[in-house]
Write a protein that holds these residues in place. Structure first.
Motif, PDB file in Angstrom:
ATOM      1  N   TYR A  90       0.821  -1.208   0.000  1.00 16.04           N
ATOM      2  CA  TYR A  90       0.000   0.000   0.000  1.00 16.04           C
ATOM      3  C   TYR A  90       0.863   1.270   0.000  1.00 16.04           C
ATOM      4  CZ  TYR A  90      -3.256   3.569   1.502  1.00 16.04           C
ATOM      5  OH  TYR A  90      -3.984   4.705   1.590  1.00 16.04           O
ATOM      6  N   SER A  91       1.906   1.268   0.782  1.00 15.55           N
ATOM      7  CA  SER A  91       2.707   2.476   0.990  1.00 15.55           C
ATOM      8  C   SER A  91       3.908   2.537   0.041  1.00 15.55           C
ATOM      9  CB  SER A  91       3.201   2.504   2.438  1.00 15.55           C
ATOM     10  OG  SER A  91       4.177   3.499   2.616  1.00 15.55           O
ATOM     11  N   GLU A  92       4.022   3.635  -0.672  1.00 15.14           N
ATOM     12  CA  GLU A  92       5.184   3.835  -1.550  1.00 15.14           C
ATOM     13  C   GLU A  92       6.474   3.884  -0.734  1.00 15.14           C
ATOM     14  OE1 GLU A  92       7.194   4.121  -5.129  1.00 15.14           O
ATOM     15  OE2 GLU A  92       5.122   3.567  -4.717  1.00 15.14           O
ATOM     16  N   LEU A  93       6.401   4.417   0.471  1.00 12.99           N
ATOM     17  CA  LEU A  93       7.568   4.462   1.349  1.00 12.99           C
ATOM     18  C   LEU A  93       8.074   3.053   1.669  1.00 12.99           C
ATOM     19  CD1 LEU A  93       9.476   6.199   3.090  1.00 12.99           C
ATOM     20  CD2 LEU A  93       7.797   6.022   4.924  1.00 12.99           C
ATOM     21  N   VAL A  94       7.141   2.137   1.935  1.00 14.14           N
ATOM     22  CA  VAL A  94       7.521   0.748   2.214  1.00 14.14           C
ATOM     23  C   VAL A  94       8.075   0.097   0.955  1.00 14.14           C
ATOM     24  CG1 VAL A  94       6.642  -1.523   2.909  1.00 14.14           C
ATOM     25  CG2 VAL A  94       5.902   0.539   4.133  1.00 14.14           C
ATOM     26  N   LYS A  96       9.711   1.508  -1.480  1.00 13.48           N
ATOM     27  CA  LYS A  96      11.081   2.007  -1.662  1.00 13.48           C
ATOM     28  C   LYS A  96      12.034   1.363  -0.666  1.00 13.48           C
ATOM     29  CE  LYS A  96       9.955   6.545  -3.528  1.00 13.48           C
ATOM     30  NZ  LYS A  96       9.958   7.987  -3.254  1.00 13.48           N
ATOM     31  N   ARG A  97      11.590   1.269   0.577  1.00 10.64           N
ATOM     32  CA  ARG A  97      12.438   0.696   1.638  1.00 10.64           C
ATOM     33  C   ARG A  97      12.833  -0.738   1.320  1.00 10.64           C
ATOM     34  NH1 ARG A  97      12.144   1.390   7.918  1.00 10.64           N
ATOM     35  NH2 ARG A  97      13.417  -0.369   8.540  1.00 10.64           N
ATOM     36  N   HIS A  98      11.955  -1.453   0.634  1.00  8.18           N
ATOM     37  CA  HIS A  98      12.212  -2.853   0.291  1.00  8.18           C
ATOM     38  C   HIS A  98      12.614  -3.015  -1.174  1.00  8.18           C
ATOM     39  CE1 HIS A  98      11.047  -4.410   4.190  1.00  8.18           C
ATOM     40  NE2 HIS A  98      10.129  -3.465   4.203  1.00  8.18           N
ATOM     41  N   TYR A  99      13.116  -1.934  -1.750  1.00  8.46           N
ATOM     42  CA  TYR A  99      13.651  -1.941  -3.113  1.00  8.46           C
ATOM     43  C   TYR A  99      12.667  -2.500  -4.136  1.00  8.46           C
ATOM     44  CZ  TYR A  99      17.881  -0.704  -0.698  1.00  8.46           C
ATOM     45  OH  TYR A  99      18.785  -0.047   0.087  1.00  8.46           O
ATOM     46  N   TYR A 100      11.395  -2.220  -3.934  1.00 10.27           N
ATOM     47  CA  TYR A 100      10.332  -2.592  -4.877  1.00 10.27           C
ATOM     48  C   TYR A 100      10.177  -4.097  -5.041  1.00 10.27           C
ATOM     49  CZ  TYR A 100      10.507   2.362  -5.828  1.00 10.27           C
ATOM     50  OH  TYR A 100      10.496   3.719  -5.680  1.00 10.27           O
ATOM     51  N   LEU A 101      10.642  -4.856  -4.072  1.00 10.63           N
ATOM     52  CA  LEU A 101      10.502  -6.307  -4.122  1.00 10.63           C
ATOM     53  C   LEU A 101       9.447  -6.734  -3.105  1.00 10.63           C
ATOM     54  CD1 LEU A 101      14.284  -7.229  -4.259  1.00 10.63           C
ATOM     55  CD2 LEU A 101      12.650  -7.288  -6.152  1.00 10.63           C
TER      56      LEU A 101
END
Length: 115
Positions: A90-94, A96-101
């Motif tokens: 849901y969160s774009e921040l999450v 990014k944090r997980h390198y989109y994986l």
């Protein structure tokens, strides 16, 4: 390995030519050399299937993760997976944090099948 063989070539000829027109041959050549060096590190990792003896820079690690994320069907442009195994964040921040994986829950019926 096919995806990697295509990627190792670096910038395709059209993009490279446009870049050379915009900022000159020497700058583009330096950039392409840097990309090739990073590509060789990734190639070595894939071929050897083990971490290298000499550690990578943070930038090389992040580039490798982003290259992998670009091949993840969860990230294909216009793709909206509705199955149980597609990753949903849901969160774009999450993201990014997980390198989109990401990956959803569930598995195929065959326990030995690629997941």
């Amino acid at each position: 390995k096919q995806w990697y063989q295509r990627r190792v070539r670096g910038l395709n000829d059209k993009i490279r030519k446009l870049c050379q027109e915009a900022c000159g041959d020497s700058y583009v050549e330096q950039g392409c050399n840097s990309l090739r060096s990073s590509d060789n590190s990734i190639k070595h990792l894939v071929e050897q299937r083990r971490l290298p003896a000499k550690g990578w820079s943070d930038l090389d690690i992040e580039r490798c993760l982003m290259e992998i994320a670009l091949m993840d069907s969860n990230n294909f442009d216009g793709n909206l997976g509705a199955g149980e195994r597609e990753g949903r964040v849901y969160s774009e921040l999450v993201r990014k944090r997980h390198y989109y994986l990401s990956h959803g829950m569930g598995r195929s019926g065959d326990i030995a099948a690629n997941q």
